[in-house]
Design an enzyme around this catalytic site. Structure first.
Site, PDB file in Angstrom:
ATOM      1  CG  ASN A  97      -1.946   0.960   1.361  1.00 32.86           C
ATOM      2  OD1 ASN A  97      -2.705   1.123   0.403  1.00 32.86           O
ATOM      3  ND2 ASN A  97      -2.071   1.647   2.490  1.00 32.86           N
TER       4      ASN A  97
ATOM      5  CG  HIS B  22      -4.491  10.100   1.874  1.00 32.21           C
ATOM      6  ND1 HIS B  22      -5.611  10.038   2.683  1.00 32.21           N
ATOM      7  CD2 HIS B  22      -3.727   9.034   2.209  1.00 32.21           C
ATOM      8  CE1 HIS B  22      -5.518   8.979   3.479  1.00 32.21           C
ATOM      9  NE2 HIS B  22      -4.381   8.352   3.206  1.00 32.21           N
TER      10      HIS B  22
ATOM     11  CD  GLU C 163      -4.354   4.686   3.806  1.00 27.87           C
ATOM     12  OE1 GLU C 163      -4.010   5.849   4.096  1.00 27.87           O
ATOM     13  OE2 GLU C 163      -3.655   3.692   4.058  1.00 27.87           O
TER      14      GLU C 163
HETATM   15  O1  9MR Z   1      -5.743   8.353   9.934  1.00 24.58           O
HETATM   16  C1  9MR Z   1      -4.654   7.933  10.713  1.00 24.58           C
HETATM   17  C2  9MR Z   1      -4.440   8.904  11.867  1.00 24.58           C
HETATM   18  O2  9MR Z   1      -5.533   8.812  12.768  1.00 24.58           O
HETATM   19  C3  9MR Z   1      -3.152   8.594  12.579  1.00 24.58           C
HETATM   20  O3  9MR Z   1      -2.913   9.571  13.564  1.00 24.58           O
HETATM   21  C4  9MR Z   1      -2.031   8.578  11.564  1.00 24.58           C
HETATM   22  C5  9MR Z   1      -0.721   8.308  12.288  1.00 24.58           C
HETATM   23  O4  9MR Z   1       0.301   7.870  11.524  1.00 24.58           O
HETATM   24  O5  9MR Z   1      -2.285   7.591  10.574  1.00 24.58           O
HETATM   25  C6  9MR Z   1      -3.422   7.891   9.832  1.00 24.58           C
HETATM   26  O6  9MR Z   1      -3.629   6.948   8.821  1.00 24.58           O
HETATM   27  C7  9MR Z   1      -2.617   6.841   7.817  1.00 24.58           C
HETATM   28  C8  9MR Z   1      -2.624   5.424   7.311  1.00 24.58           C
HETATM   29  O7  9MR Z   1      -2.462   4.539   8.375  1.00 24.58           O
HETATM   30  C9  9MR Z   1      -1.539   5.200   6.278  1.00 24.58           C
HETATM   31  N1  9MR Z   1      -1.643   6.129   5.213  1.00 24.58           N
HETATM   32  C10 9MR Z   1      -1.757   7.529   5.571  1.00 24.58           C
HETATM   33  C11 9MR Z   1      -2.888   7.719   6.589  1.00 24.58           C
HETATM   34  C12 9MR Z   1      -3.055   9.179   6.903  1.00 24.58           C
HETATM   35  O8  9MR Z   1      -1.919   9.679   7.557  1.00 24.58           O
END
Ligand code: 9MR
Length: 559
Positions: free
Chosen positions: A204, A240, A269
């Site tokens: 991913n 994103h 995501e």
């Molecule tokens: O959405 C997630 C957020 O709540 C966390 O604080 C963050 C910490 O690393 O991770 C976010 O999710 C991520 C995902 O696991 C991997 N891809 C990017 C996402 C957005 O940062």
């Protein structure tokens, strides 16, 4: 040969059918216009999912209600990450992960496990291990976490490794890579396969939606891992997106090239952020982005579905990470559906009968005005739409051969294009789009050439193209230096201004000197001599503050 793709037993198909039936009963309506997203997605053999946060899942019935009613797939936003599941060595805690899996089971949703090996949200005890202890910890973690859900039919897939690349396409020098080298990736996939032979195993990443250095590096890695027999079944494209950065117009083509490797692809995501505050125009652009992502997945048979990274703006990672940005999801803070919801709904519902399949009429030839070094205004005769969904807007493309990049979108029959390269010929055309995503035929093309930008001296010009950008930085490649005079030049220099807060972090094929915000790039011995009409190129990478989308606007050449 790559291992054959895993498949769950007939139980899952049965569970899916029962789930669909339950959803039909729940909503007491067939896949009609107002049915839930999951009803339409199932009818198209795709999933539509959301990342779930355990706090509101436990505490808010409005959150639970929508999560259950609208989605047939879920991902734990944080609860399955290493810091949540193995905070200290050998001490496994599955409270949050189990809560998500049991919610999904109750609501006939499939679960995508996220994520086993990542450089973020991994406790310090892992990061400090030596090589053999780290490899053992990786294998034990995967074996315990994947093993816990291996017999659970809801949990069908895993992000085995996450974000292993840097934006320029080199492997990220994370503590994993620094301690174990590249082999940690293959080890992780093999450990996951051993722990659950039926789970679909994914790699991913983000900024891989278009065709660029990073997505091509990912493509090459997936191909070579599979050639080596490493069980990579699936590739996740985080997606994103941000309306201020433009839509990755090669998304469908990119998904298809990965699919052609024999892997499943998925949007993992999805969110589409904007600079706050929201307004109707930004909402419409955001809705179009959501619709186009859904349509790209629908158009690629191997695309399994789309997971949105949350569903309500009340709980989104965006405002905490990108200051001044937000409103990235399909419901607002008070659980009201936004235009983006309707766009996802209508895209999923498209083709299920009775919907608009008639494209709008072809727009008129664009008339060009107001051409500068970096911008031009186009105006054309409007299209009409008779199919029922109504005219949604226009997209302007640059005619370039095999793939025509998108230059901009508008809701009405005029647009001012910005960010164009100076002294460059553009051939452009317009296509109209209706609310169901049907695209008109292309208008006739119009041509214009941007001005040189002024300031060039000594018979040379320079133009820069932003090849890749992300929040926090960008790559300008190529900067093309052309001898526009009649005599050979034996050396050139290109000057440009960095916006405030930007810094050069790397360069190639020129010697850069930085004085305050002014950068001078000088030719090197091997590329300074240019015959009349000849060109040389160089490139550079720069950092910029979070939320800043600017890039240098003008390159001035002297010889
Ligand atoms: O959405 C997630 C957020 O709540 C966390 O604080 C963050 C910490 O690393 O991770 C976010 O999710 C991520 C995902 O696991 C991997 N891809 C990017 C996402 C957005 O940062």
């Amino acid at each position: 040969m790559p291992p054959s793709p895993p498949h769950r037993s007939r139980n899952l198909a049965l569970a899916a059918l029962l789930g669909l039936l339950a959803t039909f009963l729940l909503h007491a309506s067939p896949a009609g216009a107002s049915a839930a997203l999951r009803v339409h997605a199932a009818a198209r053999a795709k999933f539509i999912g959301a990342a779930l946060a355990t706090g509101p899942l436990a505490n808010e019935s409005a959150y639970r209600g929508l999560a259950a009613a609208e989605f047939n797939q879920v991902t734990a936003e944080n609860a399955m990450k290493w810091d949540a599941t193995e905070p200290s060595q050998g001490q496994f805690t599955f409270g949050g992960a189990d809560a998500v899996v049991s919610f999904a089971t109750q609501n006939n949703q499939q679960v995508h496990g996220h994520t086993l090996v990542w450089h973020n949200q991994t406790p310090g005890w892992v990061q400090g291990l030596g090589a053999s202890a780290m490899r053992a910890a990786l294998q034990n973690h995967i074996s315990q976490v994947v093993g816990r859900y291996a017999a659970n039919p809801a949990v069908v897939s895993w992000d085995v490794v996450n974000e292993v690349f840097d934006d320029n396409g080199t492997l990220r020098t994370s503590f994993w890579y620094n301690t174990l080298g590249q082999s940690y990736i293959a080890d992780a996939f093999r450990a996951a396969r051993a722990a659950d032979p039926d789970a679909r195993l994914c790699i991913n990443d983000y900024n891989t939606e278009g065709i660029n250095a990073k997505s091509t590096a990912l493509y090459n890695l997936v191909r070579s891992l599979r050639q080596d027999g490493v069980p990579v079944d699936c590739v996740g494209f985080q997606s994103h997106l941000a309306i201020q950065y433009g839509f990755p117009s090669q998304l469908q083509q990119n998904l298809q090239r990965f699919a052609d490797l024999g892997v499943q692809v998925r949007i993992t995501e999805l969110d589409v952020r904007m600079v706050m505050p929201r307004d109707a125009g930004k909402d419409a652009t955001q809705a179009a982005y959501y619709r186009d992502v859904v349509n790209a997945c629908l158009a690629v048979t191997a695309c399994a579905g789309i997971t949105i990274w949350g569903f309500t703006d009340k709980y989104s990672w965006v405002p905490d990470t990108f200051s001044g940005q937000g409103a990235a999801l399909i419901y607002n803070d008070s659980y009201q559906a936004k235009p983006a919801y309707t766009a996802v709904h209508d895209a999923l519902a498209g083709g299920t009968g009775g919907t608009d399949t008639t494209p709008p009429t072809t727009p008129g030839t664009p008339a060009v005005s107001g051409v500068t070094a970096g911008s031009a205004t186009l105006t054309w005769a409007a299209s009409t739409d008779s199919g029922g969904s109504g005219l949604a807007g226009y997209t302007v493309y640059r005619e370039q051969g095999a793939t025509d990049p998108e230059l901009g979108r508008s809701t009405g029959p005029t647009i001012t294009l910005s960010g164009l390269s100076a002294a460059t010929q553009y051939q452009v055309y317009v296509r109209a789009r209706d609310g169901a995503g049907n695209l008109s035929a292309a208008s006739p093309t119009a041509m214009f050439t941007t001005s040189t930008g002024g300031g060039d001296t000594g018979g040379c010009s320079a133009t820069g193209t932003v090849q890749n950008q992300w929040d926090g930085g960008y790559v300008v490649q190529p900067v093309t230096v052309t001898n526009t005079g009649t005599a050979t030049i034996s050396g050139w220099s290109v000057t440009f201004t960095l916006p405030a807060g930007h810094a050069v972090t790397g360069s190639w094929n020129a010697a850069l000197t930085v004085n305050g915000q002014t950068v001078t790039a000088r030719s090197l011995p091997y590329n300074g001599t240019l015959a009349p009409g000849a060109s040389a190129t160089f490139g550079f990478q720069a950092s910029r503050p979070p939320g800043d989308t600017s890039t240098p606007s003008r390159y001035t050449c002297a010889s």
